[in-house]
Design a protein around this motif. Structure first.
Motif, PDB file in Angstrom:
ATOM      1  N   TYR A 266       1.377   8.644  -3.733  1.00 29.34           N
ATOM      2  CA  TYR A 266       0.444   7.664  -4.309  1.00 29.34           C
ATOM      3  C   TYR A 266      -0.866   7.847  -3.559  1.00 29.34           C
ATOM      4  O   TYR A 266      -0.898   8.527  -2.526  1.00 29.34           O
ATOM      5  N   ASP A 297      -1.949   3.482   4.747  1.00 33.54           N
ATOM      6  CA  ASP A 297      -0.735   3.389   3.919  1.00 33.54           C
ATOM      7  C   ASP A 297      -0.639   4.700   3.164  1.00 33.54           C
ATOM      8  O   ASP A 297      -1.471   4.985   2.298  1.00 33.54           O
ATOM      9  N   ASP A 309       6.773   5.915   1.862  1.00 29.95           N
ATOM     10  CA  ASP A 309       5.728   4.898   1.665  1.00 29.95           C
ATOM     11  C   ASP A 309       5.635   4.121   2.972  1.00 29.95           C
ATOM     12  O   ASP A 309       6.436   3.221   3.211  1.00 29.95           O
ATOM     13  N   THR A 311       3.220   2.405   6.228  1.00 31.98           N
ATOM     14  CA  THR A 311       1.932   1.888   6.697  1.00 31.98           C
ATOM     15  C   THR A 311       1.973   1.690   8.209  1.00 31.98           C
ATOM     16  O   THR A 311       2.948   1.143   8.743  1.00 31.98           O
ATOM     17  N   GLU A 426       7.633  -4.384   4.289  1.00 27.48           N
ATOM     18  CA  GLU A 426       6.205  -4.205   4.526  1.00 27.48           C
ATOM     19  C   GLU A 426       5.423  -5.510   4.553  1.00 27.48           C
ATOM     20  O   GLU A 426       4.505  -5.706   3.750  1.00 27.48           O
ATOM     21  N   GLU A 450       4.707  -1.045   7.474  1.00 31.72           N
ATOM     22  CA  GLU A 450       5.611  -0.731   6.357  1.00 31.72           C
ATOM     23  C   GLU A 450       6.574   0.366   6.779  1.00 31.72           C
ATOM     24  O   GLU A 450       6.155   1.449   7.193  1.00 31.72           O
TER      25      GLU A 450
END
Ligand code: GLY
Ligand code: MN
Ligand code: MN
Length: 483
Positions: A266, A297, A309, A311, A426, A450
């Protein structure tokens, strides 16, 4: 029956390319020819000759093949007697004759085991039989070198974009029967992914628990993401010196994502200073200033398309201020309490409730709420603390960053945690720069931590635990790498 229409791009085989040539097909009538030259006769007479034979390399099934076969069996069992159509999808136009990089539909990748190497436009079809389904993968077969597709089609021609596998090689690689894309047909009563809500839901729910191959891929994605975070920490001095330092962060992570995997799962959020409070800050055009925090992130998507994913929030100077540390460690406390609440048999939503309990309690103690923590946590009349953490605490993670998004609520938010599920924890706290409800010292501070969690029979495993998490660990990380 009607022919399945597959977009392969916007150029027919008799049209164009990206550098200004044109196949001299007599019927070519495209008026947009201002930068093209017809192929001269000498080119057309010689281009199809003088090529070595293509050696088709024998391929044995990839490691994922038996896992993907089991996934197909489960989907087959859910739709007896129905014909199912799962398209990979086609490249999406970015502008004019430029596309975004192709990425197959996540359900197609899950059911075929084909990842970043999937041939665009392919279609997986489940034909019902008395015993279940016969599954066929329809793929664009290789074009002979005498065809205009080979030498003149800039979007799919092998002369332009490189070789694609022969049908037999795909079949051996994936362990699925293959046929030429030209032969695929749609029928009126087919269930087609995306058009049919039941099929779309089913393929999403099929991914709620991960098999051993998927867990291994998630571990690989997390490890690559950890290397990307190390790259950023190690380059903090140069990042600070770069006027658009957030872009330098994004670029460093991109390099890692593309060298160790397929890319980012992403768009990277590189949010320094007050930008950290904007949850989807992907503009990433600000400076990275000592004294501020930077929230990063980011996730590497590996070649099989599974993504991490993660952070981390870093003090740019290497040391948290007292107020930054207070906010940071509260977020960590929320994350740790949420992690402790996660175990097989409890609801997915109980993770969020555990984290929000900490958030409400602490912001109430700091005098930020017009009500007590208990009142804020009341289902109907509360929620005052949500101003400072408006997002959820967890989502499923896998081939999609927000995996299983079409699963029913009772399977997802109200669903029960099971071994094999992979999800994020997260929590965050975000005090926007112009939020007059908080004392000035809090304004412009945004923190999120996260982690990617695997549920097992014996409880949760933090797959990203090796990436420094506590305030002390983060400071030591920066001291170690960024000097
Ligand atoms: N990076 C998107 C998310 O954390 O959900
Ligand atoms: Mn997330
Ligand atoms: Mn994230």
């Amino acid at each position: 029956m009607r022919a399945y229409e597959c977009e392969t791009g916007r150029m027919s085989t008799s049209e164009t390319d990206t550098t200004g040539t044109e196949a001299a097909a007599p019927e070519a009538t495209d008026e947009n020819t201002n930068r093209r030259q017809p192929f001269p006769r000498g080119f057309l007479d010689t281009i199809s000759e003088g090529w070595a034979d293509r050696a088709e390399v024998a391929v044995s099934p990839r490691a994922q093949a038996p896992y993907a076969a089991k996934r197909r069996d489960r989907l087959s069992a859910a739709f007896p007697g129905r014909r199912l159509v799962i398209p990979a999808g086609s490249p999406k136009q970015r502008s004019n004759d430029t596309d975004y990089p192709f990425r197959a539909h996540s359900a197609f990748a899950h059911l075929t085991g084909w990842g970043s190497d999937a041939v665009p436009g392919s279609v997986l079809v489940f034909d019902p039989t008395p015993a279940g389904h016969d599954v066929t993968l329809y793929v664009r077969d290789r074009a002979d070198r005498t065809t205009p597709e080979f030498y003149a089609d800039a979007s799919i021609g092998e002369f332009w974009i490189g070789p694609r596998p022969a049908l037999a090689a795909v079949a051996a690689d994936l362990g699925i029967t293959t046929a030429h894309l030209d032969e695929v047909e749609l029928r009126a009563d087919d269930l087609v992914l995306e058009d049919d809500a039941d099929l779309t839901r089913a393929v999403s729910e099929l991914r709620l628990t991960k098999d051993a191959y998927e867990v291994e891929q998630m571990r690989a994605a997390v490890a690559a993401t950890g290397r990307g975070f190390d790259d950023i920490v190690a380059d903090l001095p140069r990042i600070i010196a770069t006027p658009r330092g957030e872009r330098a962060v994004e670029g460093l992570f991109h390099l890692r994502a593309r060298t160790d995997g397929n890319g980012e799962g992403y768009d990277t959020i590189a949010a320094s200073g007050p930008h950290a409070c904007y949850l989807h800050w992907t503009r990433n055009d600000g400076p990275v200033v000592p004294g501020d925090l930077i929230l990063i992130d980011a996730g590497v998507e590996v070649d099989s398309l599974y993504t991490a994913d993660i952070t981390r929030t870093l003090p740019v100077s290497g040391r948290f201020t007292d107020i930054q540390r207070r906010v940071y460690e509260t977020v960590r406390e929320a994350a740790d309490v949420a992690f402790a609440a996660a175990r097989p048999g409890v609801t997915f939503r109980s993770i969020h409730e555990a984290a929000m309990g900490v958030i409400a309690q602490r912001v109430a103690e700091w005098g930020l709420l017009p009500v007590s923590a208990d009142e804020a946590l009341e289902a109907d009349r509360g929620g005052q603390h949500r101003r400072y953490m408006v997002h959820g605490t967890s989502h499923h993670l896998g081939i999609d960053v927000h995996d299983c998004a079409q699963a029913r609520r009772e399977m997802y938010y109200d669903g029960i945690l099971e071994p094999g599920m992979v999800f994020t924890i997260e929590p965050g706290l975000y005090f926007q720069i112009d939020d007059l409800t908080v004392p000035e010292e809090y304004r412009g501070i945004g923190v999120r931590i996260e982690d990617d969690i695997l549920m097992t029979e014996t409880g949760p495993v933090n797959l990203s635990a090796d990436i420094p998490r506590t305030a002390d660990e983060v400071e030591a990380w920066i001291a170690r790498l960024a000097s």
